[in-house]
Design a protein around this motif. Sequence first.
Motif, PDB file in Angstrom:
ATOM      1  N   ALA A 103       0.786  -1.347   0.015  1.00  0.00           N
ATOM      2  CA  ALA A 103      -0.217   0.117  -0.161  1.00  0.00           C
ATOM      3  C   ALA A 103       0.704   1.346  -0.259  1.00  0.00           C
ATOM      4  N   LEU A 104       1.871   1.465   0.761  1.00  0.00           N
ATOM      5  CA  LEU A 104       2.595   2.676   1.099  1.00  0.00           C
ATOM      6  C   LEU A 104       3.652   2.159  -0.213  1.00  0.00           C
ATOM      7  N   LEU A 105       3.953   1.069  -1.305  1.00  0.00           N
ATOM      8  CA  LEU A 105       4.858   1.407  -2.167  1.00  0.00           C
ATOM      9  C   LEU A 105       4.585   0.772  -3.157  1.00  0.00           C
ATOM     10  N   PRO A 106       3.732   1.315  -3.950  1.00  0.00           N
ATOM     11  CA  PRO A 106       2.634   1.140  -5.228  1.00  0.00           C
ATOM     12  C   PRO A 106       3.272  -0.348  -6.103  1.00  0.00           C
ATOM     13  N   ASP A 107       4.403   0.648  -6.115  1.00  0.00           N
ATOM     14  CA  ASP A 107       5.480   0.199  -7.642  1.00  0.00           C
ATOM     15  C   ASP A 107       7.270  -0.361  -6.861  1.00  0.00           C
ATOM     16  N   GLY A 108       6.864  -0.926  -6.943  1.00  0.00           N
ATOM     17  CA  GLY A 108       7.636  -2.194  -5.807  1.00  0.00           C
ATOM     18  C   GLY A 108       7.645  -3.825  -5.691  1.00  0.00           C
ATOM     19  N   THR A 131      11.014  -3.574  -1.387  1.00  0.00           N
ATOM     20  CA  THR A 131      11.785  -2.643  -2.218  1.00  0.00           C
ATOM     21  C   THR A 131      10.654  -1.847  -3.190  1.00  0.00           C
ATOM     22  N   GLY A 132      10.903  -0.180  -3.486  1.00  0.00           N
ATOM     23  CA  GLY A 132       9.812   0.470  -4.529  1.00  0.00           C
ATOM     24  C   GLY A 132      10.404   1.850  -4.842  1.00  0.00           C
ATOM     25  N   ASN A 133       9.567   2.186  -5.896  1.00  0.00           N
ATOM     26  CA  ASN A 133      10.546   2.935  -5.971  1.00  0.00           C
ATOM     27  C   ASN A 133       9.718   4.323  -6.483  1.00  0.00           C
ATOM     28  N   THR A 134       9.609   5.648  -5.651  1.00  0.00           N
ATOM     29  CA  THR A 134       8.529   6.227  -5.591  1.00  0.00           C
ATOM     30  C   THR A 134       8.444   7.459  -6.849  1.00  0.00           C
ATOM     31  N   THR A 135      10.095   7.409  -7.401  1.00  0.00           N
ATOM     32  CA  THR A 135      10.042   7.793  -8.564  1.00  0.00           C
ATOM     33  C   THR A 135      11.072   7.654  -8.656  1.00  0.00           C
ATOM     34  N   GLU A 136      11.362   7.592 -10.326  1.00  0.00           N
ATOM     35  CA  GLU A 136      12.043   6.754 -10.948  1.00  0.00           C
ATOM     36  C   GLU A 136      13.537   7.067 -10.006  1.00  0.00           C
ATOM     37  N   GLU A 137      14.077   8.251  -9.995  1.00  0.00           N
ATOM     38  CA  GLU A 137      15.129   8.324  -9.226  1.00  0.00           C
ATOM     39  C   GLU A 137      15.493   7.569  -7.501  1.00  0.00           C
ATOM     40  N   ASN A 138      14.566   7.665  -7.519  1.00  0.00           N
ATOM     41  CA  ASN A 138      14.024   7.985  -5.382  1.00  0.00           C
ATOM     42  C   ASN A 138      13.854   5.612  -5.419  1.00  0.00           C
ATOM     43  N   THR A 139      14.417   4.719  -4.540  1.00  0.00           N
ATOM     44  CA  THR A 139      14.678   3.967  -4.620  1.00  0.00           C
ATOM     45  C   THR A 139      14.179   3.718  -3.036  1.00  0.00           C
TER      46      THR A 139
END
Length: 327
Positions: A138-143, A257-265
């Motif tokens: 839920a907190l890191l949808p892209d991961g 492990t997730g990305n909130t933006t392309e550059e930030n894991t």
Amino acid sequence: GQSIRIAIAGYGNLGRGVEAAIAKNPDMQLTGIYTRRPPSQLQPRLEATSVYSMEALSGHAGKIDVLILCGGSKEDLPQQGPELAALFNTVDSFDTHARIPEYFASVNGPALANRKTALISAGWDPGMFSINRVYGEALLPDGATYTFWGKGLSQGHSDAIRRIPGVAGGVQYTVPVQDALEEVRQGSRPTLTTRQKHTRDCFVVLEPGADPEAVKNAIVTMPHYFDEYDTTVSFITEEALRREHNAMPHGGLVIRTGNTTEENTQVVEYSLKLGSNPEFTSSILVAYARAVHRMHQAGQYGAKTVFDVAPGLLSAKSPEQLRAEDL
Ligand SMILES: NC(=O)C1=CN([C@@H]2O[C@H](COP(=O)(O)OP(=O)(O)OC[C@H]3O[C@@H](n4cnc5c(N)ncnc54)[C@H](OP(=O)(O)O)[C@@H]3O)[C@@H](O)[C@H]2O)C=CC1
Ligand SMILES: N[C@@H](C[C@H]1CC(C(=O)O)=NO1)C(=O)O
């Protein structure tokens, strides 16, 4: 206020753990242990604990606020869960993951019909690990989410082994595959099959005359427990089991492990290092018994999972205290 009256159904590793955990919670009292064996056969941890036969349970409904079901998930809970949820507010640790939806439904019916609250599948996995898997997604949808256990003793798998005809005793250790764990830790987000993440090592004491090959085959092909894993089976004596396999450490971790933006894991890790799997699990069940008692008082009936329980309900502190001390 009035202390919460807890009873135990089934006296094995978890039952003993719940007995100890209640002593650590001043707002709770243990009213009794209920067992399918002759009560005189049990040596409870605490001298003062009352031990009754399971048959006595239905007559004691008026003096129990929450009944903690400590039976085995393989064979006991599928029968005891639905049966006891009709009479009591219950907490259990049902952990046959593939069967949780059907178990939930089988408990929800009797609980709703009798205006009871039944929390299923509490513990650490399912339980605390489940919550952290949901937080991660839920907190890191892209991961990607990974769960690793051990090396340690799985009580569910050990219980499942002990239920096989011809088995007199046994334990199962879960071993994480180090390379897989390293790959995940390096953040490469690998796609890993069940078989690539853990192996399972079983140590079995046979009944006299039992066929080792038949027992080994029953273990390694067992659906939902062993069939998707590389599993070893070693046959040992009762004496060796008692001497070398009486500790029940365990542990593990959930990694998101997730990305909130392309550059930030971003990496979220929840980890457990357990000296005793049963005592830690039991301590969780007791905290959830406090929540179930409150949810029942609030008229929240039917089957619930840890996803339905607000964290504050687990604490002995009042909402005001929690806001002042822990927020
Ligand atoms: N969700 C989670 O994180 C976790 C879940 N679990 C679950 O908890 C379940 C119970 O685990 P555990 O307590 O280790 O199981 P045990 O094998 O110790 O006990 C299971 C039942 O067997 C009976 N029993 C216990 N000892 C004996 C004995 N010596 N002779 C005959 N019968 C006995 C008891 O019933 P009775 O007193 O009625 O005879 C007991 O309720 C596991 O199957 C697992 O699925 C465990 C850990 C974590
Ligand atoms: N439910 C498990 C608790 C953890 C341990 C485990 C495993 O080693 O496979 N899976 O989930 C248990 O019974 O011990």
